[in-house]
Design a protein around this motif. Structure first.
Motif, PDB file in Angstrom:
ATOM      1  N   GLY A  53      62.096 -24.841 -15.183  1.00 46.13           N
ATOM      2  CA  GLY A  53      62.356 -25.173 -16.576  1.00 46.13           C
ATOM      3  C   GLY A  53      63.365 -24.251 -17.239  1.00 46.13           C
ATOM      4  O   GLY A  53      63.657 -24.404 -18.427  1.00 46.13           O
ATOM      5  N   ALA A  58      67.636 -31.740 -16.633  1.00 49.17           N
ATOM      6  CA  ALA A  58      66.595 -32.761 -16.545  1.00 49.17           C
ATOM      7  C   ALA A  58      66.696 -33.420 -15.185  1.00 49.17           C
ATOM      8  O   ALA A  58      67.788 -33.520 -14.618  1.00 49.17           O
ATOM      9  N   ASN A  89      59.274 -33.802 -23.775  1.00 49.58           N
ATOM     10  CA  ASN A  89      59.248 -32.949 -22.586  1.00 49.58           C
ATOM     11  C   ASN A  89      58.000 -33.154 -21.736  1.00 49.58           C
ATOM     12  O   ASN A  89      57.454 -32.206 -21.171  1.00 49.58           O
ATOM     13  N   THR A  97      60.926 -29.237 -20.027  1.00 52.87           N
ATOM     14  CA  THR A  97      62.180 -29.856 -20.454  1.00 52.87           C
ATOM     15  C   THR A  97      62.857 -30.630 -19.326  1.00 52.87           C
ATOM     16  O   THR A  97      63.613 -31.565 -19.585  1.00 52.87           O
ATOM     17  N   ARG A 100      62.128 -34.384 -19.621  1.00 56.71           N
ATOM     18  CA  ARG A 100      62.369 -35.035 -20.911  1.00 56.71           C
ATOM     19  C   ARG A 100      62.931 -36.443 -20.733  1.00 56.71           C
ATOM     20  O   ARG A 100      63.531 -36.768 -19.725  1.00 56.71           O
ATOM     21  N   GLU A 132      66.256 -38.218 -25.980  1.00 57.08           N
ATOM     22  CA  GLU A 132      67.529 -37.543 -26.282  1.00 57.08           C
ATOM     23  C   GLU A 132      68.672 -38.458 -25.845  1.00 57.08           C
ATOM     24  O   GLU A 132      68.600 -39.099 -24.797  1.00 57.08           O
TER      25      GLU A 132
END
Length: 180
Positions: A53, A58, A89, A97, A100, A132
């Motif tokens: 992480g 990702a 996440n 993360t 995510r 995102e």
């Protein structure tokens, strides 16, 4: 005979094994490559580094598809309905993360479509969508053992417990988009 209109989509929604398996079922998809994107450290990351992480990457898939057969919008609707885009996440037991929900757009047209799809599907979710939407930076292909994982490991617990139910949902919701 119509020529192919080859384009790419890059998305992440938890473990890349799940979404890779889903996109491999879709008509018009030519190739799905598991990998990493969105990180902040230099150099090519490894799976172990991603899992820490700490790299900012990702787990993603890069999908090469024929836009004459399947649209970017349809691929994103499949993406949004194949995971929980309302958990930050996290996807199931995968936390961090690196798991995510993210759409990495390749150009402004993809960005606009991504924003429209998120808006279009948001009423179907109880909680706000936290997916995102970011410009694609560098994409790094994951190690060989992560490519076509489901087809090589269908009997593993992760595949039967996590991926098989996602495939059943895909087949129920998007039967018209599946390869024969």
């Amino acid at each position: 005979m119509t020529s192919k209109k080859i384009e790419q989509l890059t998305v992440g929604c938890g473990c890349f094994w799940c979404i890779e398996t889903i996109y491999n079922e879709i008509k018009g998809v030519e190739k799905v490559v598991s990998g990493y994107s969105g990180g902040t450290v230099p150099g090519k990351p490894t799976y172990r580094e991603i899992c820490s992480g700490l790299t900012g990457h990702a787990e993603v898939v890069q999908v090469t598809y024929d836009a004459n057969i399947i649209s970017f919008e349809d691929l994103l609707v499949i993406f949004m309905t194949s995971h929980d885009p309302t958990t930050l996440n996290r996807q199931g037991a995968d936390i961090g993360t690196q798991y995510r929900s993210v759409i990495f757009y390749h150009n402004d047209a993809q960005k606009n479509i991504a924003e429209a799809v998120v808006k279009k599907v948001s009423p179907y979710f109880e909680n706000p969508i936290v997916t995102e939407i970011s410009k694609l930076g560098e994409f790094f292909e994951a190690e060989a053992e992560h490519q076509d994982f489901y087809n090589s490991n269908q009997r593993q617990d992760y595949c039967t417990i996590v991926i098989d139910p996602k495939l059943a949902k895909l087949r129920a919701m998007h039967a018209d988009k599946l390869k024969n």
